[in-house]
Design a protein around this motif. Structure first.
Motif: not given
Lengths: 306, 306, 306
Positions: C17-18, C75-79, C81, C83-85, C127-128, C178
């Motif tokens: 999504a996106g 989605t890749v966050r920091y380090q 981590q 997060i879900p899409i 990131r992202g 999403h």
């Protein structure tokens, strides 16, 4: 003149979500007074077709910048009870201000063990009266600290941007902190009247483990919503070319005026670009001055290149 | 004729959210039959452009009154399971009614310890059948008690208002109890065709520590949404001038057709004005007769002055 | 040629999504290549007015079929981590794929005890960056098993439907997993340009105690939203007349592109019609082949009769 005097004035204005009339008056006066010194004099759209929102159109706009006028706050319920407007940080002792039929109010917030909210004041306050944080504006060497940097700093950024903006739209929106309502009206207007398909959200985000004070304005790749990633990549590429310091943000929560652009029936791409703050939604919001400068620089660059 | 016979008939109609066809038929017949006795004969808008909603336009309307036709209820899932339509109050033993391919149904609600819902009936009921509360209408000296005063009383108020209304729009909307869907269609229609920017929500609210039985119709200053406060203050000022008994409501939760007006792409101000009830969303909703009278009087006054 | 080769190709495409651009390219190429063999050549609508969505109009369309192009993902966050899409099923060891500035990525999902998500890979990822499930497509005697049958099977159904469709619209939408964003744009287009008031949602639902593998396509009478029941009954009556095997679904949760049609300012009726799957939103989604066949047959019948 102190560089941040305007920002201080903005932070002091009582304009919680749903009651933005004070901010509207201030901004209309400000624009009327200062536009003669701006590179381009904007067309001002306001009034019954916009409720309390304001739209400024400069030249031939291709991109709109959104800054919300409203803040979080509190509504007086029954007896000495308060209910939140938006999601304020709450702590016993926070200083609040407002006005009702009996006059000006300066009172104190009280939070009990069940997280219920009350005011402490020498008299009862009229039902439905809105209260906001008393402003303690602190301008130090590196930081600005005050209530309501979210989003008076976003507005400040727009007013500074306005000084040199040649082509672009600036939108001052309402209700962002409490669930929206004016962005749909403006999305319709900007698309139908100006055919604008690009938007930047001039708002304040969070200092986190990945976004730090003084490392530049944050470009948010996503929050609770996932904007079209091809547009985000375009913004990042331009930021890269600009040489301006910036940080990339990636969050699963949080939201902005972008949410309502995402859901609107118009094909408008959007990206949140804003300085990070700590102590979110408290009287002690704090932003690094470098990030304020970086934010304005990036907006100036993006509005020219997009 | 008993003054509340019409209200009783309305409360008995099976019309849960998503299945408002029965109510639509009743209202179209009612309007066709009674409009000859009304001060002004309205233009009736209904049919494929409005799904199951109905719009009545009287004279030159400046303000629209919204009353939702739907009620909370239950849908038959698999086996003897039920799932809610909207947010019904649930208690084992509540009497339910409906109709499926095998005929009319009168059954009983069962709630187990995990708050799961079931029906108790001599046979299986078709999948997807909707059930509503059996109506036990109680007309006592001071109170009306029944299921579905929310919002058949809001409709009743509109039908009484219609008798003398000269300029105004009355909207019978759908799906309010379960998340909306018809207000956006009507907001578009009323703004684009009639340029209407003001709306009153004729609906029922809650008796609380601040809003009591018999103290008059409630003007809600906010609920989950915060409507534009300058419009709310205008309504309160008119109420004050009218001399009609009213109460001010301030809540952090709850919602109405106002929510979708708030979010619509049209600059429409709205205010919830309605009598308070106790035993919300149960078969025993109860409203004070004085508040019903006060509600109608205030609507008559507001529709003339706004 | 293997009957499900096209479906396998669709399941392998990276389009969370996106970020649906890959799927958009594939579909535009597919349509360009195959439309010469179709009964009717459609008008193709795409580009800046549709963001990454695509609309195909065949003949004189009365009904639109919606299939969303996007999938759940991360989605890749920091380090390290993630997060879900949307709402992916998560389990340590799931194989993920993606691409960043350093090249292609094949990594592994890790879930800790607090249900936080991480990737395990030999280097840091930008990131992202978005990651999706690595596709393991399993075509057995009775079943198809793969990631992303939700909703590549809905798209497959549309591409097969396109071969013989004479009058109708096919919509490939974005962002469904999403929180939406492209259906409002298309609802406006299909109503204003084509006056279309009927929609079918070509998407995948859940195997439950009431909806089983191999018992036919599911017609959903409701989910989190309650569509207009008179339209649902019309669909069920046509399904009954068709002789095609189907099942009725009744759920209190779940959502689809129908949600945004429900909330749109256009009077559009909608019904979810789709095959059921087990192991929802995991790499092991599984659908019975009989239900795929039944789904296509019912769409062919409904698009002719509605």
């Amino acid at each position: 003149m102190n560089q941040y005097k305007l920002l201080k004035t903005l932070c002091e204005i009582h304009a919680p979500a749903g009651d933005e009339a004070n901010m509207k008056s201030f901004l209309l006066n400000y624009v009327a007074k200062h536009q003669k010194d701006w590179k381009v004099k904007p067309q001002v759209y306001q009034g019954k077709d916009f409720q309390d929102a304001i739209v400024l159109a400069f030249g031939k706009p291709r991109t709109a910048v959104f800054a919300h006028m409203d803040s979080i706050g509190f509504t007086v319920r029954y007896q000495n009870q308060l209910i939140p407007i938006g999601g304020p940080d709450v702590e016993t002792g926070y200083a609040l201000k407002g006005e009702d039929s009996l006059g000006f109010i300066k009172c104190e917030l009280e939070v009990n063990e069940e997280n219920q909210l009350f005011y402490k004041f020498g008299r009862g306050i009229d039902r439905g009266t809105s209260l906001t944080f008393e402003c303690d504006f602190r301008d130090t060497k590196e930081y600005i600290q005050s209530c309501y940097l979210d989003n008076r700093l976003g507005i400040y950024n727009c007013l500074k941007l306005a000084e040199t903006l040649e082509n672009g739209m600036i939108v001052f929106s309402c209700w962002e902190e409490h669930g929206g309502g004016s962005v749909p009206v403006i999305a319709k207007f900007m698309f139908e009247e100006f055919n604008i398909r690009q938007a930047l959200i001039s708002d304040i985000t969070w200092v986190t483990e990945g976004v730090e004070h003084g490392k530049g304005v944050a470009i948010s790749m996503r929050d609770r919503n996932v904007p079209r990633q091809s547009f985000i990549r375009k913004i990042i590429q331009l930021a890269e070319e600009s040489g301006i310091t910036y940080q990339l943000e990636v969050e699963s929560g949080g939201s902005s005026d972008g949410r309502e652009l995402q859901q609107s029936p118009y094909p408008i791409d959007w990206c949140f670009v804003g300085a990070p703050e700590d102590n979110v939604h408290s009287p002690n919001e704090i932003v690094h001055k470098k990030d304020i400068t970086s934010m304005l620089s990036l907006y100036q660059y993006l509005m020219e290149k997009l």
